[in-house]
Motif scaffolding. Sequence first.
Motif, PDB file in Angstrom:
ATOM      1  N   ALA A   3     -11.435  -8.924 -11.721  1.00 23.61           N
ATOM      2  CA  ALA A   3     -10.802  -8.582 -12.998  1.00 23.61           C
ATOM      3  C   ALA A   3      -9.620  -9.540 -13.165  1.00 23.61           C
ATOM      4  O   ALA A   3      -9.216 -10.199 -12.202  1.00 23.61           O
ATOM      5  CB  ALA A   3     -10.323  -7.135 -12.978  1.00 23.61           C
ATOM      6  N   PRO A   4      -9.056  -9.637 -14.364  1.00 25.95           N
ATOM      7  CA  PRO A   4      -7.911 -10.534 -14.544  1.00 25.95           C
ATOM      8  C   PRO A   4      -6.755 -10.138 -13.629  1.00 25.95           C
ATOM      9  O   PRO A   4      -6.462  -8.950 -13.475  1.00 25.95           O
ATOM     10  CB  PRO A   4      -7.518 -10.323 -16.009  1.00 25.95           C
ATOM     11  CG  PRO A   4      -8.715  -9.740 -16.657  1.00 25.95           C
ATOM     12  CD  PRO A   4      -9.438  -8.971 -15.599  1.00 25.95           C
ATOM     13  N   VAL A   5      -6.146 -11.135 -12.988  1.00 33.11           N
ATOM     14  CA  VAL A   5      -4.982 -10.882 -12.138  1.00 33.11           C
ATOM     15  C   VAL A   5      -3.815 -11.749 -12.611  1.00 33.11           C
ATOM     16  O   VAL A   5      -3.991 -12.918 -12.954  1.00 33.11           O
ATOM     17  CB  VAL A   5      -5.266 -11.155 -10.642  1.00 33.11           C
ATOM     18  CG1 VAL A   5      -6.221 -10.145 -10.070  1.00 33.11           C
ATOM     19  CG2 VAL A   5      -5.778 -12.554 -10.406  1.00 33.11           C
ATOM     20  N   ASP A   6      -2.636 -11.154 -12.650  1.00 34.36           N
ATOM     21  CA  ASP A   6      -1.409 -11.856 -13.017  1.00 34.36           C
ATOM     22  C   ASP A   6      -0.918 -12.590 -11.783  1.00 34.36           C
ATOM     23  O   ASP A   6      -0.647 -11.973 -10.754  1.00 34.36           O
ATOM     24  CB  ASP A   6      -0.373 -10.836 -13.500  1.00 34.36           C
ATOM     25  CG  ASP A   6       0.930 -11.480 -13.944  1.00 34.36           C
ATOM     26  OD1 ASP A   6       1.156 -12.675 -13.672  1.00 34.36           O
ATOM     27  OD2 ASP A   6       1.736 -10.767 -14.558  1.00 34.36           O
ATOM     28  N   LEU A   7      -0.820 -13.915 -11.869  1.00 35.11           N
ATOM     29  CA  LEU A   7      -0.431 -14.722 -10.716  1.00 35.11           C
ATOM     30  C   LEU A   7       1.039 -15.123 -10.719  1.00 35.11           C
ATOM     31  O   LEU A   7       1.516 -15.678  -9.742  1.00 35.11           O
ATOM     32  CB  LEU A   7      -1.313 -15.971 -10.633  1.00 35.11           C
ATOM     33  CG  LEU A   7      -2.798 -15.686 -10.429  1.00 35.11           C
ATOM     34  CD1 LEU A   7      -3.597 -16.971 -10.517  1.00 35.11           C
ATOM     35  CD2 LEU A   7      -3.042 -14.973  -9.116  1.00 35.11           C
ATOM     36  N   GLY A  13       3.812 -16.763 -20.903  1.00 34.54           N
ATOM     37  CA  GLY A  13       4.508 -17.427 -19.804  1.00 34.54           C
ATOM     38  C   GLY A  13       4.001 -17.075 -18.419  1.00 34.54           C
ATOM     39  O   GLY A  13       4.547 -17.533 -17.424  1.00 34.54           O
ATOM     40  N   LYS A  14       2.953 -16.271 -18.337  1.00 33.07           N
ATOM     41  CA  LYS A  14       2.370 -15.869 -17.058  1.00 33.07           C
ATOM     42  C   LYS A  14       0.969 -16.468 -16.928  1.00 33.07           C
ATOM     43  O   LYS A  14       0.258 -16.625 -17.926  1.00 33.07           O
ATOM     44  CB  LYS A  14       2.250 -14.347 -16.952  1.00 33.07           C
ATOM     45  CG  LYS A  14       3.547 -13.596 -17.083  1.00 33.07           C
ATOM     46  CD  LYS A  14       4.221 -13.546 -15.756  1.00 33.07           C
ATOM     47  CE  LYS A  14       5.475 -12.667 -15.856  1.00 33.07           C
ATOM     48  NZ  LYS A  14       6.251 -12.722 -14.660  1.00 33.07           N
ATOM     49  N   ILE A  15       0.561 -16.760 -15.689  1.00 31.84           N
ATOM     50  CA  ILE A  15      -0.791 -17.238 -15.436  1.00 31.84           C
ATOM     51  C   ILE A  15      -1.666 -16.036 -15.098  1.00 31.84           C
ATOM     52  O   ILE A  15      -1.309 -15.216 -14.257  1.00 31.84           O
ATOM     53  CB  ILE A  15      -0.816 -18.237 -14.261  1.00 31.84           C
ATOM     54  CG1 ILE A  15      -0.016 -19.484 -14.641  1.00 31.84           C
ATOM     55  CG2 ILE A  15      -2.243 -18.604 -13.884  1.00 31.84           C
ATOM     56  CD1 ILE A  15       0.159 -20.447 -13.491  1.00 31.84           C
ATOM     57  N   VAL A  16      -2.805 -15.951 -15.780  1.00 26.43           N
ATOM     58  CA  VAL A  16      -3.774 -14.882 -15.551  1.00 26.43           C
ATOM     59  C   VAL A  16      -5.096 -15.559 -15.229  1.00 26.43           C
ATOM     60  O   VAL A  16      -5.548 -16.445 -15.954  1.00 26.43           O
ATOM     61  CB  VAL A  16      -3.905 -13.977 -16.801  1.00 26.43           C
ATOM     62  CG1 VAL A  16      -4.934 -12.893 -16.564  1.00 26.43           C
ATOM     63  CG2 VAL A  16      -2.555 -13.380 -17.159  1.00 26.43           C
ATOM     64  N   ALA A  17      -5.723 -15.144 -14.107  1.00 27.33           N
ATOM     65  CA  ALA A  17      -7.002 -15.737 -13.695  1.00 27.33           C
ATOM     66  C   ALA A  17      -7.989 -14.632 -13.356  1.00 27.33           C
ATOM     67  O   ALA A  17      -7.591 -13.519 -13.021  1.00 27.33           O
ATOM     68  CB  ALA A  17      -6.796 -16.641 -12.489  1.00 27.33           C
ATOM     69  N   GLY A  18      -9.263 -14.978 -13.433  1.00 32.19           N
ATOM     70  CA  GLY A  18     -10.327 -14.048 -13.092  1.00 32.19           C
ATOM     71  C   GLY A  18     -11.149 -13.681 -14.308  1.00 32.19           C
ATOM     72  O   GLY A  18     -10.799 -14.028 -15.445  1.00 32.19           O
ATOM     73  N   PRO A  19     -12.250 -12.979 -14.078  1.00 33.64           N
ATOM     74  CA  PRO A  19     -13.121 -12.565 -15.190  1.00 33.64           C
ATOM     75  C   PRO A  19     -12.327 -11.809 -16.266  1.00 33.64           C
ATOM     76  O   PRO A  19     -11.515 -10.950 -15.951  1.00 33.64           O
ATOM     77  CB  PRO A  19     -14.135 -11.638 -14.521  1.00 33.64           C
ATOM     78  CG  PRO A  19     -14.156 -12.089 -13.092  1.00 33.64           C
ATOM     79  CD  PRO A  19     -12.753 -12.517 -12.796  1.00 33.64           C
ATOM     80  N   GLY A  20     -12.531 -12.185 -17.504  1.00 36.61           N
ATOM     81  CA  GLY A  20     -11.832 -11.549 -18.606  1.00 36.61           C
ATOM     82  C   GLY A  20     -10.503 -12.191 -18.953  1.00 36.61           C
ATOM     83  O   GLY A  20      -9.833 -11.786 -19.899  1.00 36.61           O
ATOM     84  N   ALA A  21     -10.110 -13.214 -18.197  1.00 34.41           N
ATOM     85  CA  ALA A  21      -8.833 -13.894 -18.480  1.00 34.41           C
ATOM     86  C   ALA A  21      -8.969 -14.758 -19.716  1.00 34.41           C
ATOM     87  O   ALA A  21     -10.014 -15.196 -20.079  1.00 34.41           O
ATOM     88  CB  ALA A  21      -8.405 -14.749 -17.294  1.00 34.41           C
TER      89      ALA A  21
END
Length: 135
Positions: free
Chosen positions: A37-41, A127-135
């Motif tokens: 799922a989308p994760v805030d990095l 301003g945040k990086i979000v990665a993963g499915p649904g990002a």
Amino acid sequence: MPGRRTVLRGAALAPVAGIALTACSGGGGGTPATPTAPVDLGAESEIAKGGAKLYRDRNVVVSRAGDGSLRAFSTICTHAGCAIDRLRGTTLVCPCHGSEFDATSGKVLRAPATAPLKELPVEAKDGKIVAGPGA
């Protein structure tokens, strides 16, 4: 029929082999191999143009091209499933067998791995990086 020494030597080595297999399994430990799922990095500003950042706890690497675009890849080695834990510049180094990958493209730079890293969707939101499915 094996002799006593052969049997004892095999029994002594079995736990060591189990540890080695566990180290390369890539599973367990509670953290999924790749985000499901989308994760805030974290802050987008942490990755300079032409650079990369390894998020060990999420098994993700994110790089920023010269034009500012982002790319993300799973840091689970495609050779034996080990979690890659080292980033030198933009080169990822697997601790298990020494495979190396380019963090900007996911391509293999050094064997034994032959397949590139799995690319993940990534974007910058507020301003945040979000990665993963649904990002």
